[in-house]
Scaffold this motif. Sequence first.
Motif, PDB file in Angstrom:
ATOM      1  N   MET A 194     -14.006  18.286 -12.307  1.00 45.83           N
ATOM      2  CA  MET A 194     -13.427  19.090 -11.226  1.00 45.83           C
ATOM      3  C   MET A 194     -13.960  20.526 -11.199  1.00 45.83           C
ATOM      4  SD  MET A 194      -9.427  17.983 -11.655  1.00 45.83           S
ATOM      5  CE  MET A 194      -8.764  19.015 -10.333  1.00 45.83           C
ATOM      6  N   THR A 195     -14.224  21.073 -12.372  1.00 46.29           N
ATOM      7  CA  THR A 195     -14.507  22.520 -12.491  1.00 46.29           C
ATOM      8  C   THR A 195     -15.582  23.026 -11.519  1.00 46.29           C
ATOM      9  OG1 THR A 195     -13.759  22.417 -14.750  1.00 46.29           O
ATOM     10  CG2 THR A 195     -15.028  24.373 -14.165  1.00 46.29           C
ATOM     11  N   PRO A 196     -16.718  22.333 -11.377  1.00 42.73           N
ATOM     12  CA  PRO A 196     -17.741  22.863 -10.448  1.00 42.73           C
ATOM     13  C   PRO A 196     -17.217  22.993  -9.019  1.00 42.73           C
ATOM     14  CG  PRO A 196     -18.616  21.009 -11.717  1.00 42.73           C
ATOM     15  CD  PRO A 196     -17.157  21.102 -12.033  1.00 42.73           C
ATOM     16  N   TYR A 197     -16.225  22.180  -8.665  1.00 41.66           N
ATOM     17  CA  TYR A 197     -15.718  22.219  -7.283  1.00 41.66           C
ATOM     18  C   TYR A 197     -14.717  23.355  -7.062  1.00 41.66           C
ATOM     19  CZ  TYR A 197     -18.530  18.195  -6.927  1.00 41.66           C
ATOM     20  OH  TYR A 197     -19.639  17.393  -6.951  1.00 41.66           O
ATOM     21  N   LYS A 216      -0.355  10.316 -12.576  1.00 42.57           N
ATOM     22  CA  LYS A 216       0.181   9.253 -13.438  1.00 42.57           C
ATOM     23  C   LYS A 216      -0.928   8.554 -14.214  1.00 42.57           C
ATOM     24  CE  LYS A 216       4.303   9.590 -11.421  1.00 42.57           C
ATOM     25  NZ  LYS A 216       5.535  10.034 -12.038  1.00 42.57           N
ATOM     26  N   VAL A 217      -2.179   8.871 -13.892  1.00 41.56           N
ATOM     27  CA  VAL A 217      -3.308   8.195 -14.555  1.00 41.56           C
ATOM     28  C   VAL A 217      -4.273   9.212 -15.163  1.00 41.56           C
ATOM     29  CG1 VAL A 217      -3.155   6.064 -13.184  1.00 41.56           C
ATOM     30  CG2 VAL A 217      -4.547   7.959 -12.336  1.00 41.56           C
ATOM     31  N   ASN A 218      -3.721  10.274 -15.711  1.00 42.37           N
ATOM     32  CA  ASN A 218      -4.511  11.312 -16.384  1.00 42.37           C
ATOM     33  C   ASN A 218      -5.440  12.071 -15.445  1.00 42.37           C
ATOM     34  OD1 ASN A 218      -4.258   8.781 -18.509  1.00 42.37           O
ATOM     35  ND2 ASN A 218      -3.670  10.756 -19.354  1.00 42.37           N
ATOM     36  N   GLY A 219      -5.065  12.095 -14.176  1.00 41.43           N
ATOM     37  CA  GLY A 219      -5.762  12.935 -13.203  1.00 41.43           C
ATOM     38  C   GLY A 219      -4.911  14.158 -12.902  1.00 41.43           C
ATOM     39  N   PRO A 220      -5.358  14.983 -11.938  1.00 42.09           N
ATOM     40  CA  PRO A 220      -4.615  16.208 -11.625  1.00 42.09           C
ATOM     41  C   PRO A 220      -3.346  15.951 -10.803  1.00 42.09           C
ATOM     42  CG  PRO A 220      -6.540  15.990 -10.205  1.00 42.09           C
ATOM     43  CD  PRO A 220      -6.603  14.836 -11.174  1.00 42.09           C
ATOM     44  N   THR A 221      -2.387  16.845 -10.921  1.00 48.07           N
ATOM     45  CA  THR A 221      -1.205  16.808 -10.058  1.00 48.07           C
ATOM     46  C   THR A 221      -1.623  17.297  -8.672  1.00 48.07           C
ATOM     47  OG1 THR A 221       0.019  17.454 -12.008  1.00 48.07           O
ATOM     48  CG2 THR A 221       1.227  17.522  -9.956  1.00 48.07           C
ATOM     49  N   GLY A 222      -0.928  16.819  -7.641  1.00 44.81           N
ATOM     50  CA  GLY A 222      -1.177  17.360  -6.301  1.00 44.81           C
ATOM     51  C   GLY A 222      -2.188  16.576  -5.496  1.00 44.81           C
ATOM     52  N   PRO A 269     -11.548  19.411  -5.252  1.00 45.63           N
ATOM     53  CA  PRO A 269     -11.490  19.247  -6.722  1.00 45.63           C
ATOM     54  C   PRO A 269     -10.503  18.152  -7.117  1.00 45.63           C
ATOM     55  CG  PRO A 269     -11.234  21.567  -6.112  1.00 45.63           C
ATOM     56  CD  PRO A 269     -11.188  20.784  -4.834  1.00 45.63           C
ATOM     57  N   GLY A 270      -9.385  18.066  -6.414  1.00 45.36           N
ATOM     58  CA  GLY A 270      -8.378  17.037  -6.713  1.00 45.36           C
ATOM     59  C   GLY A 270      -8.954  15.643  -6.512  1.00 45.36           C
ATOM     60  N   ALA A 271      -9.648  15.449  -5.399  1.00 43.90           N
ATOM     61  CA  ALA A 271     -10.222  14.126  -5.110  1.00 43.90           C
ATOM     62  C   ALA A 271     -11.261  13.757  -6.174  1.00 43.90           C
ATOM     63  CB  ALA A 271     -10.850  14.130  -3.720  1.00 43.90           C
ATOM     64  N   VAL A 272     -12.072  14.734  -6.551  1.00 43.68           N
ATOM     65  CA  VAL A 272     -13.101  14.485  -7.574  1.00 43.68           C
ATOM     66  C   VAL A 272     -12.415  14.118  -8.899  1.00 43.68           C
ATOM     67  CG1 VAL A 272     -14.907  15.608  -8.963  1.00 43.68           C
ATOM     68  CG2 VAL A 272     -14.854  15.924  -6.475  1.00 43.68           C
TER      69      VAL A 272
END
Length: 378
Positions: free
Chosen positions: A20-23, A200-206, A239-242
């Motif tokens: 996510m960081t680059p985005y 819920k699957v170790n991704g970002p909130t939101g 970034p969230g989608a990535v």
Amino acid sequence: MNYFDHAATTPMRPEVLEAMTPYFLEQYGNPSSIHGVGRKARAALDASRRTLATWIGATPNEIVFTSGGTESDNYALFGAAYANRHKGKHVITTKIEHHAVLHAMGQLEREGFDVTYLDVDESGAISVAALKDALRDDTILVSVMYGNNEVGTIQPIADIGTLLADRDTLFHTDAVQALGTEAIDVHALGVDLLSASAHKVNGPTGIGFLFIKTGVKLATRSFGGQQERKRRAGTENVPGAVGFSRAAELVIAERNERVTAYREMADTLLHTLDELGVEYEVNGANRLPHIVNLYLPGIELEPFLIMMDMRGCAISSGSACTAGTIEPSHVLTAMYGQSDRTKQSVRISFGLGNTVDDVTRLAERLHEVVSTFMNGVR
Ligand SMILES: Cc1ncc(COP(=O)(O)O)c(C=O)c1O
């Protein structure tokens, strides 16, 4: 702290943050912009959509990004109800849905829709025969969750899909809790709408998405720009989608291993409790492997959870949304009626970072705290 509350939310994986960081820092463009920075963001969004579609056997055009499971559920239910109200006003769901569905259903009732809430048996499962009986000529939508967030019970989604296949009734499933461990193919299941959430699957909130089967029309709930093929206005959360798609890739790669690990953890938990002589019963059957809900007769929920927390174990009383108030769980009430069981049960949910040794220690702490209630020494 040993965290056993992964059904509430999960820690984000370092690989996800790295993706996510680059985005945030470099490719921060708006995907709707014509220039190169915008085009790079668009490319990342499209690639993420492709990965997420593949995860559930869908095509990229069938994925609409949302802010998470709650928005996906609301969009599915209100969108389907209002797009089809000329055909009928009857909707069917279950008594054990997440509040994101149940409270949306309550609002639909206030807005003139007629909602049937199906009972569940003691294992937490609905009966497909009862669903069949509840269907009416004016039933426009059925919403049944894939796996329950409090007790983990998995519903007969493919059977419901088959039952509804020849009808003009939309079928929504909330798969928010299930996607971390279950291999899901929307077409094999026969669902028209499916809700997912990244945190819920170790991704970002939101960030989450709603799968909308090609050809299914939903009433628009969000007005503004033309993003998401005019289905959800607002600048996309690139970034969230990535991050969500990276998390999905890791789920796909590690799912079998995780399922095996969670099963071993659940076995270890129950086996150790048996060895220590703790009285318990497991709530629910045919469960998602990461959730174990235990009836511990004689405990008092709030002090119990606090005493576990003081011993370094984060567990919960069921759904995090009701945990602030600790009311008897609507899920356990649907399964067992008004009884001590609905007030004396705790949820343990496994995830990345937990080990079998941690689980053995958890069982020991559970034994200690249960004993303080049994001996009245609090
Ligand atoms: C089954 C289920 N549906 C929906 C939600 C809501 O998802 P979100 O927190 O992404 O809004 C949750 C979260 O607890 C859940 O467990």
